[in-house]
Design an enzyme around this catalytic site. Structure first.
Site: not given
Length: 512
Positions: A79, A378, A376, A76, A398, A349
């Site tokens: 198209c 962190v 929490n 087409c 944060k 840590h």
């Protein structure tokens, strides 16, 4: 004289044969170069091409909230002319470089292909191109009938150009997307802490984080003789309790082959570079990683993402284990972070907090609350650092979790001046269980992606233990007993199933 002509004739024949042998190859190489030059300017299509065999499966699996289907015919002319317009919009939403990923899946179906005849008939396609809009679940087994007054699927009636199509979409979503939008400029990003349903989309980020973690491990060759046992423990944990079924399945398959890929003498024989198959490992299946984040996506490229997805994974594991697995899970996660998380400050840590735990965990509740408290701590540390350096994500600073908007009952006393909070830990544990357990997996269940994921069903996957399984000292008796059975089962399972790529009727392993 005749001998001279004979020699000259032979020489010319040899020259002709050599020329005729080399000319085609040189022409072929020139053609390949031309093809390469010609293809350099082409870019891949952003819209996903679907057909009658994968139509339902793609919509079941997509993380996108909405979907567009363009029905067209390759012969087409209209198209072909419309395709560049459609692609301009598709590049905003599709693929790893999408500007606004996870919102709309843009797809195409070629009705001129015989394999799609029934599919195009189901949607009463009467002209080309024809565009439909709905949620992905409505396209699964769906249809469109122009005679029906109410359809779950809508026809996009004003989409002649890219501007008009995007304008129609903006009207539906109440958004203001633009064709010139660049990555990470999505005005729909919001912390929206009052909406607990957002975590449902994080199931895709947990898969992404899991896949990314193992890509990092393989890329940096982090599987060593001294880290082998800790990785096995973490793999066992994932295979039993990962919230994604495809990640459980992929991890179980990895465990079955682990001894072959990394035998105990692997490093002494210097075979590290010989294992080509491990480089193609996809721990969560061939469609993951996708290259973008959804729930964990930050407002800037360098924020959130992988670290957020890894935290969600750990929390989801903490609320899926049973009491007898709490200490095993604690050791597995701490050792994994210590050996395989390459952000040095974060790794040290976290492991320092792990080392400060003096007595083993006896219940899953105790471990889930410890992980929550650790997260929490962190956040508190990073909150101060980001504030002083100006590196925080403005949309996702944060914060102490969960915020009051999500769980007011979690707070007994909250003093904003002194920044002191007294928690109702029973309510916190209930919140964690719902948030990272039931709600996280709800999107999977609604789309029937996760299979039989009910709590009572546990894990369908039978995990073959390796000969290097390590159960930490002081772990609960249930783990020790199960682990012994695990080892005995491995030999039989490996002999029967190792050559098979997919393992049917996999059993539950609630106690690793």
């Amino acid at each position: 004289m005749s001998g001279m002509y004979l020699h000259l004739g032979l020489f010319l024949c040899i020259l002709f044969v050599r020329c005729s042998a080399t000319l085609p190859s040189s022409f072929a190489s020139r053609r390949s170069i031309l093809r390469e030059v010609k293809s350099e300017g082409n870019h891949p299509d952003y819209a996903v091409e679907l057909n009658g065999t994968n139509f339902d499966a793609v919509f079941k699996d997509t993380p996108a909230t909405f979907a567009v289907v363009e029905f067209f015919a390759h012969w087409c002319p209209a198209c072909r002319n419309y395709k560049p317009h459609y692609e301009k919009v598709a590049r905003l939403f599709n693929g790893p470089d999408a500007v606004h990923p996870g919102i709309i899946l843009m797809t195409r179906v070629d009705c001129a292909s015989k394999i799609n005849t029934k599919l195009c008939d189901k949607f009463s396609v009467g002209h080309y191109p024809m565009l439909f809009w709905s949620t992905p679940s409505k396209f699964v087994g769906g249809n469109w009938d122009p005679k029906q007054e109410k359809n779950d699927i809508s026809v996009i009636d004003d989409a002649r150009t890219a501007d008009r199509l995007l304008g129609w979409i903006n009207k539906q979503l109440g958004s203001s997307f633009g064709l010139d939008d660049q990555k990470f400029q999505n005005e729909l990003i919001s912390s929206n802490v009052s909406d607990p349903g957002q975590i449902a989309r994080a199931i895709y980020d947990v898969e992404e984080a899991t896949s990314t973690a193992f890509d990092i491990i393989l890329e940096h060759k982090m599987i060593k003789a001294e880290t082998r046992a800790s990785l096995i423990k973490f793999l066992q944990l994932l295979a039993a309790h990962h919230p994604s079924r495809r990640c459980r399945k992929g991890t179980a398959e990895f465990l079955v082959s682990f001894d072959d890929l990394y035998p105990t003498d692997f490093w002494s024989t210097k075979q590290e570079d010989d294992k080509i198959s491990i480089k193609n490992l996809r721990i969560c299946g061939k469609d993951v990683p996708r290259g973008y984040w959804m729930f964990c996506r930050g407002s800037k490229n360098e924020t959130r993402g992988f670290s957020c997805g890894l935290w969600v994974l750990m929390h989801s594991l903490s609320v899926r284990i049973e009491d007898g697995e709490s200490q095993f899970t604690f050791n597995a996660i701490c050792d994994f972070v210590h050996n395989f998380f390459i952000c040095e400050e974060c790794r040290q840590h976290f492991y320092k907090m792990c080392s400060s735990v003096s007595s083993p965990f006896n219940t899953a509740r105790d471990f889930a609350l410890w992980l929550w408290s650790t997260h929490n701590k962190v956040n508190e540390r990073l909150l101060k650092e980001e504030a002083s350096l100006g590196t925080a994500d403005p949309n996702f600073p944060k914060t102490i979790w969960p915020p009051n908007q999500l769980c007011a009952s979690c707070y007994l006393v909250s003093d904003e001046k002194s920044n002191k909070i007294e928690w109702n830990q029973d309510e916190v544990f209930k919140f964690l269980t719902d948030y990272y357990g039931k709600t996280l997996a709800s999107l999977y269940k609604n789309r029937n992606i996760g299979g039989n994921d009910g709590a009572e069903g546990g894990v369908e996957d039978l995990i073959a233990a390796t000969n290097a399984i390590v159960v930490p000292v002081g772990a609960a008796l249930a783990i020790a007993v199960a682990s012994c059975a695990f080892g005995a089962l491995a030999c039989y399972w490996r002999s029967q199933q190792k050559s098979r790529k997919y393992f049917h009727h996999l059993h539950s392993l609630k106690n690793i």
